[in-house]
Write an enzyme that holds these catalytic residues in place. Structure first.
Site, PDB file in Angstrom:
ATOM      1  CG  ASP A   1      -6.932  -3.791   1.401  1.00  0.00           C
ATOM      2  OD1 ASP A   1      -6.082  -4.465   0.801  1.00  0.00           O
ATOM      3  OD2 ASP A   1      -6.760  -3.322   2.544  1.00  0.00           O
TER       4      ASP A   1
ATOM      5  CG  HIS B   1      -3.724  -6.995  -0.019  1.00  0.00           C
ATOM      6  ND1 HIS B   1      -3.385  -5.698   0.319  1.00  0.00           N
ATOM      7  CD2 HIS B   1      -2.642  -7.516  -0.666  1.00  0.00           C
ATOM      8  CE1 HIS B   1      -2.162  -5.450  -0.107  1.00  0.00           C
ATOM      9  NE2 HIS B   1      -1.687  -6.531  -0.707  1.00  0.00           N
TER      10      HIS B   1
ATOM     11  CG  HIS C   1      -2.057  -0.937   1.166  1.00  0.00           C
ATOM     12  ND1 HIS C   1      -3.216  -0.669   0.462  1.00  0.00           N
ATOM     13  CD2 HIS C   1      -2.240  -2.172   1.721  1.00  0.00           C
ATOM     14  CE1 HIS C   1      -4.058  -1.683   0.586  1.00  0.00           C
ATOM     15  NE2 HIS C   1      -3.487  -2.607   1.344  1.00  0.00           N
TER      16      HIS C   1
ATOM     17  CG  HIS D   1      -6.443 -10.108   4.470  1.00  0.00           C
ATOM     18  ND1 HIS D   1      -5.535  -9.975   5.493  1.00  0.00           N
ATOM     19  CD2 HIS D   1      -6.039  -9.241   3.494  1.00  0.00           C
ATOM     20  CE1 HIS D   1      -4.611  -9.088   5.166  1.00  0.00           C
ATOM     21  NE2 HIS D   1      -4.897  -8.623   3.959  1.00  0.00           N
TER      22      HIS D   1
ATOM     23  CG  ASP E   1     -13.107  -7.132   6.585  1.00  0.00           C
ATOM     24  OD1 ASP E   1     -11.974  -7.412   6.141  1.00  0.00           O
ATOM     25  OD2 ASP E   1     -13.314  -6.213   7.398  1.00  0.00           O
ATOM     26  CG  HIS E   2     -10.052  -6.609   2.919  1.00  0.00           C
ATOM     27  ND1 HIS E   2      -9.965  -6.724   4.294  1.00  0.00           N
ATOM     28  CD2 HIS E   2      -8.762  -6.565   2.477  1.00  0.00           C
ATOM     29  CE1 HIS E   2      -8.700  -6.752   4.664  1.00  0.00           C
ATOM     30  NE2 HIS E   2      -7.935  -6.654   3.576  1.00  0.00           N
TER      31      HIS E   2
ATOM     32  CE1 TYR F   1      -1.371 -14.401   5.032  1.00  0.00           C
ATOM     33  CE2 TYR F   1      -2.273 -12.206   5.423  1.00  0.00           C
ATOM     34  CZ  TYR F   1      -1.185 -13.067   5.353  1.00  0.00           C
ATOM     35  OH  TYR F   1       0.075 -12.587   5.603  1.00  0.00           O
TER      36      TYR F   1
END
Length: 258
Positions: A196, A232, A189, A227, A229-230, A224
């Site tokens: 994301d 990456h 990032h 992660h 809820d999204h 993972y």
């Protein structure tokens, strides 16, 4: 997720065609497509130049499983395959040659600032409230260029998932922002090479699985840590500025990705 307000007519261009028999075509001169970029010749395997690199940025999301399209300005087999996938995805003639028809579709997809029509710079600069592109390890212009590359990959993912909106929940982060959200010290990032994302029409696993074909060398999703809820996605394999090896790292165990 904005609608492109600029429509343009297809441009006929007098260009040389590839193949054993080279034929010249008589056509109208190229018209400027928009405020971003205009191609002035057909591109195909064996050609090179800055115009090839501009094409590579825009078809990077059609790289194919576990592959990437290097932004090297050289039209090789990977670029050829990506152009073919792009053409197939948009119902164009599938020949792997970037010419007027392919360019017309790219002009339709891109806005005046070169971003794809469904994503924006402000959307990719939202790690801690859209504070601009400075504060990371790279210059603001380099970070912004990386974000553009990321957006074109996301545009391809959006198309592949049915042309339904994808939402970026975190994009570029400055060092201060990354520390604030508890990001990894070497997070992609920081470089503008990652995002994301979530979808309201596709499951996170569908997003993660599709990402494998979009030129993303970093994928982390359900299963993972932190992660669920999204998803990456990032381009770590192409990042020569992070001091890490250019490798692929995927982990979304709940989706069968590891």
């Amino acid at each position: 997720m904005r609608v492109n307000t600029l429509k343009r007519a297809a441009v006929a261009i007098a260009l040389a065609l590839p193949g054993a028999a080279i034929a010249a075509v008589v056509a109208a001169p190229a018209a400027h497509a928009d405020g971003c970029y205009t191609w002035n010749r057909n591109l195909y395997q064996g050609r090179s130049g800055s115009d090839v690199r501009e094409l590579q940025i825009r078809v990077a999301g059609w790289a194919g499983n576990r592959d990437i399209v290097e932004l090297d300005g050289i039209f090789g087999p990977k670029t050829h395959a990506a152009v073919r996938r792009f053409q197939q995805a948009y119902g164009l003639r599938v020949d792997g040659i970037a010419g007027p028809e392919t360019y017309a579709k790219l002009y339709e997809l891109q806005d005046n600032d070169c971003t794809p029509r469904h994503f924006s710079y402000s959307e990719l600069d939202d790690g801690c409230g859209r504070g601009g592109w400075s504060g990371g390890p790279l210059s603001a212009s380099e970070t912004r260029e990386n974000a553009l590359h990321t957006m074109w990959k996301l545009e391809a993912m959006r198309r592949s998932l049915g042309d339904e909106p994808l939402y970026v929940t975190s994009g570029f982060r400055s060092h201060a922002c990354n520390n604030q959200v508890g990001g990894a010290s070497d997070s992609q990032h920081l470089y503008g090479t990652s995002a994301d994302v979530v979808s309201r029409t596709s499951s996170l696993c569908e997003v993660a699985r599709d990402a494998r074909n979009r030129g993303f060398s970093g994928i982390f999703g359900p299963g993972y840590p932190d992660h669920d809820d999204h998803v990456h996605v990032d381009s770590r394999r192409e990042n020569n500025d992070d001091g890490a090896s250019n490798s692929t790292s995927w982990s979304a165990p709940d989706c069968g990705i590891g």
